[in-house]
Design an enzyme around this catalytic site. Structure first.
Site, short mmCIF file in Angstrom:
data_model
loop_
_atom_site.label_atom_id
_atom_site.label_comp_id
_atom_site.label_asym_id
_atom_site.label_seq_id
_atom_site.Cartn_x
_atom_site.Cartn_y
_atom_site.Cartn_z
N CYS A 130 26.24 -40.94 -28.82
CA CYS A 130 25.85 -39.98 -29.71
C CYS A 130 25.38 -40.58 -30.94
O CYS A 130 24.28 -41.10 -30.99
CB CYS A 130 27.13 -38.98 -29.99
SG CYS A 130 26.38 -37.39 -30.80
N HIS A 234 27.99 -37.28 -24.59
CA HIS A 234 29.21 -38.08 -24.52
C HIS A 234 29.97 -38.25 -23.15
O HIS A 234 30.52 -37.40 -22.61
CB HIS A 234 30.22 -37.27 -25.48
CG HIS A 234 30.01 -37.08 -27.02
ND1 HIS A 234 30.71 -37.85 -27.92
CD2 HIS A 234 29.17 -36.41 -27.46
CE1 HIS A 234 30.28 -37.59 -28.96
NE2 HIS A 234 29.35 -37.12 -28.75
N GLU A 236 32.45 -39.88 -22.60
CA GLU A 236 33.74 -39.76 -22.54
C GLU A 236 34.45 -38.62 -22.46
O GLU A 236 35.51 -38.40 -22.25
CB GLU A 236 34.19 -40.47 -23.94
CG GLU A 236 34.15 -39.73 -25.31
CD GLU A 236 32.87 -39.91 -25.63
OE1 GLU A 236 32.72 -39.69 -27.05
OE2 GLU A 236 31.80 -40.25 -25.10
#
Length: 266
Positions: A130, A234, A236
């Site tokens: 990002c 993202h 994660e």
């Protein structure tokens, strides 16, 4: 005990760049101090494939002591992840903020740009998430849209504050890229939590994915000898039950590069 210690010693050591909370009199916790932090999910994502994450605190600031520099971290860690957070300061790419709320974080930019260059100089891989993608682009001479919705005609909504990481759209992988080889199919569903994006791509980088309906750049990779890759979404935040892309191959690719860098420097 020795087996456990040995295994830990052999694990890859991956840095995570810090987010900053600057002094804020309205904050209850240490209102007069600068706080540096990472998101739990980023550390856990790195742990998911057996690597050890380390937050890399900024060596500069009004309390700085000693002679530690970004290059010292680049020597002892095997790679670094530049993760999300505040806007990039427009001055980092030669512009003035179009609105006060888009002023970003100049101090974090300076710290992270130094980290990117230090790890590249040390021959260690750099992965951006990002803001990390935006910062990497700026660090190599690219520019950004300060706000997608007001600067890019026909753009979709890329950030929904209420939905946050449950806001999704599709991306198209550019044929022939390494990302296509890693992810297989050409179109994927991803999360989207950003209002800034790459405008002018930095020299010697290639686009690996774009938003399917408005062409916003969603993934990039360096074309030279250095290993630098980044995505706008993202990984994660990945939750397989939501039907989003399986990001595990991206982490594996990055960690393989980190392992190769360790082997080369050993």
């Amino acid at each position: 005990m020795s087996t456990v210690i040995g295994a830990a010693k052999d694990r890859l050591r991956i840095g995570i760049s810090a987010c900053f909370f600057h002094p804020d009199p309205t904050r209850k916790a240490a209102p007069k101090k600068t706080l540096q932090w990472i998101e739990q999910s980023t550390a856990h994502w790195i742990m998911s494939q057996g690597a050890l994450p380390f937050m890399v605190p900024s060596p500069t600031g009004d309390t700085a002591r000693g002679e530690i520099a970004a290059s010292d971290y680049a020597q002892v860690l095997d790679g670094i992840v530049m993760h999300g957070g505040a806007d990039v300061w427009p001055g980092s790419y030669g512009e003035e903020p179009l609105r006060p709320e888009w002023s970003g974080d100049r101090l974090r930019d300076e710290y992270e740009i130094a980290l990117v260059h230090a790890f590249v100089a040390a021959g260690k891989p750099v992965f951006g998430i990002c803001r990390g993608q935006q910062l990497i682009n700026v660090a190599h001479g690219g520019t950004l849209y300060q706000d997608i919705s007001t600067q890019k005609e026909g753009a979709r909504v890329h950030r929904d504050a209420d939905a946050y990481d449950l806001h999704f759209h599709e991306v198209d992988i550019v044929p022939g890229t390494r990302l296509e080889r890693l992810l297989g199919e050409r179109r994927h569903k991803i999360n989207s939590v950003h209002h800034q994006a790459i405008k002018d791509l930095a020299p010697n980088f290639e686009v690996e994915a774009v938003s399917s309906d408005d062409g916003v750049i969603e993934a990039i990779r360096f074309r030279g000898d250095a290993w630098i890759s980044a995505v706008q979404w993202h990984p994660e935040f990945h939750r397989p039950e939501l039907g989003v892309v399986n990001d595990a191959p991206l982490l594996a690719d990055f960690l393989n590069a980190a392992a190769a860098a360790r082997e080369m420097h050993s």
